[in-house]
Design a protein around this motif. Sequence first.
Motif, PDB file in Angstrom:
ATOM      1  N   ALA A 257      82.080  83.942   5.772  1.00  0.00           N
ATOM      2  CA  ALA A 257      80.974  83.005   5.973  1.00  0.00           C
ATOM      3  C   ALA A 257      81.636  81.669   6.312  1.00  0.00           C
ATOM      4  CB  ALA A 257      80.145  82.906   4.699  1.00  0.00           C
ATOM      5  N   LEU A 258      81.517  81.229   7.558  1.00  0.00           N
ATOM      6  CA  LEU A 258      82.222  80.042   8.043  1.00  0.00           C
ATOM      7  C   LEU A 258      81.246  78.896   8.253  1.00  0.00           C
ATOM      8  CD1 LEU A 258      84.464  81.709  10.813  1.00  0.00           C
ATOM      9  CD2 LEU A 258      84.989  81.367   8.381  1.00  0.00           C
ATOM     10  N   GLY A 259      81.672  77.685   7.879  1.00  0.00           N
ATOM     11  CA  GLY A 259      80.835  76.508   8.150  1.00  0.00           C
ATOM     12  C   GLY A 259      79.762  76.275   7.116  1.00  0.00           C
ATOM     13  N   ALA A 291      78.722  84.234  10.599  1.00  0.00           N
ATOM     14  CA  ALA A 291      79.180  85.371   9.795  1.00  0.00           C
ATOM     15  C   ALA A 291      80.066  86.261  10.663  1.00  0.00           C
ATOM     16  CB  ALA A 291      77.980  86.153   9.274  1.00  0.00           C
ATOM     17  N   ILE A 292      81.294  86.449  10.208  1.00  0.00           N
ATOM     18  CA  ILE A 292      82.301  87.158  10.993  1.00  0.00           C
ATOM     19  C   ILE A 292      82.814  88.371  10.203  1.00  0.00           C
ATOM     20  CG2 ILE A 292      84.552  86.965  12.152  1.00  0.00           C
ATOM     21  CD1 ILE A 292      82.512  85.045  13.334  1.00  0.00           C
ATOM     22  N   PHE A 312      75.818  90.379  12.393  1.00  0.00           N
ATOM     23  CA  PHE A 312      76.952  89.459  12.414  1.00  0.00           C
ATOM     24  C   PHE A 312      77.106  88.757  13.757  1.00  0.00           C
ATOM     25  CE2 PHE A 312      77.585  91.851   8.668  1.00  0.00           C
ATOM     26  CZ  PHE A 312      78.278  90.992   7.825  1.00  0.00           C
ATOM     27  N   ASP A 313      77.806  87.607  13.703  1.00  0.00           N
ATOM     28  CA  ASP A 313      78.016  86.796  14.900  1.00  0.00           C
ATOM     29  C   ASP A 313      79.302  87.165  15.623  1.00  0.00           C
ATOM     30  OD1 ASP A 313      75.759  84.893  14.436  1.00  0.00           O
ATOM     31  OD2 ASP A 313      76.914  84.518  12.606  1.00  0.00           O
ATOM     32  N   GLY A 314      80.253  87.719  14.911  1.00  0.00           N
ATOM     33  CA  GLY A 314      81.526  87.996  15.560  1.00  0.00           C
ATOM     34  C   GLY A 314      82.413  88.899  14.748  1.00  0.00           C
TER      35      GLY A 314
END
Length: 496
Positions: A257-259, A291-292, A312-314
């Motif tokens: 979970a980034l950012g 979310a990666i 997911f985003d990536g």
Amino acid sequence: MRWRRPPLNNPVSLRIKKRPHRASGWLLLALLGLAGPVAAQAPTEVVRQGHVPADSLFRLIYVPIEVPAGTAEIRVREDYDHAGGGVLNMGIYDPAGYQPGTPAGFRGWSGGAKTAFFINGQAASTGYVPGPVGAGTWRVLLYPSTIAPAGIDWKLTVTLVPGAAGPAFRPTPAPAVANRRPGWYQGDLHLHTLHSDGRRTPQELAAEAVAQGLDFLISTEHNTNSANLSWGAYARPNLLIINGEEVTTTAFGHWNALGLDYTTLIDWRYAPRDSAIARYVAQVHAVGGLAIVNHPFFPDTVNRFRFGVRHFDGIEVWNGRWDARNERALAWWDALLRQGHPLLAVAASDTHTAAPSPNQLGRPRTVVRASGLSRAGIMQGLRRGRAYLVADRPIQLTLTARAGGRTAGIGDTLAVAAGRPVRVALALRGAPAGTVTLRGERGVLASGPVAVSGATALRWQLPAAGLPHYLRVEVRTPAGAMLALTNPIWVLRATE
Ligand SMILES: [Zn+2]
Ligand SMILES: [Zn+2]
């Protein structure tokens, strides 16, 4: 909650004893009743014991601990037979709540990295959240991620230290903006410190990041936001630190979970069959994060990603030194692109130690085109796919596609009028000898060598007939190891 219930047959015994301070003459007097009020200051020790049977792998075992009013500090020590091969991960919740999805009561997690921790009003062990030790039922969470055939006998020794609460802990989160200058910024999107199972302090990691020429870090400790509460002490004008978390279940894989906001904690206590993943990814999106999927094929049996990629985003297609598992992740991402899922590819070190390892800080790294060196700018650049991935600091590239009067870069969409060819240009610097390939959904479209000295400039023209839906570049060594990898430029053909 549809997670398996904690085992009801888990025998837990309880004994409580008062433990006097060691070698304290005045306290001995107090215990003898000669100084009554001081006697109340003796720490209380609570011992709880139990057995995790071999069939309890990945069960959540909550051990309740009653904490009386006037407690200043809680200390927990976990004992079990490590030589037997079992791993009993550990964390703790305070009386504000412990059910999955209610992070208010979260007070820390150390997984299998620690067997003892403390929390008081001003400080806590790394991985844990300082603050008042409120009265009520606290719960130590034990999570067996490996169990020997004989099971695991465990013992928790909890020491409750009475006293005044003292001044409140004040978080010092990292600033969200380092500068507002548009540009390409190099970052490491996945790393660990002493706040989970890494071996560096946050200070050591930040200093090494500056030495490695990184513009930003994303802090991703396993299942805790404790590091995010104090990154402000280590951020610098030339080093942006972004909050994140590696949401970690050994059973079903890891994702980043980034950012995040520094207060945000994303829960990990659910299984794929709970259909909860969409809700937790939505929590990441709600604070502007991404979310990666992490190291989806690492290793082959445990920690493998089992939630499915749909929400997911990536995908972290490149984790540490290039290897066969990264090759599988890349193939998975490429297959998803071909099926029309425009997922982001990222590279990150997943560094844990400064010593030689396949996971060295900044190797690999993700280079992002952003409106500024800020959390919002970097996350927006990533969200738009404006990123390429490189093995190390010196490698830089520019990839553009032109048609008619239009130009598109990595992450952009190039609208192409009917009958127009597309001209593609790659400028590459800092790479050792190797081969460049230009790829679309049907595989390799063109290739060329990396210039052994100086800059590489390659140009290709793609005929109007049969244009691909996307263009991306890979640069590899003669042995096949990845040196650089771009996210796609999307091609929108006029006939569509
Ligand atoms: Zn991981
Ligand atoms: Zn990790």
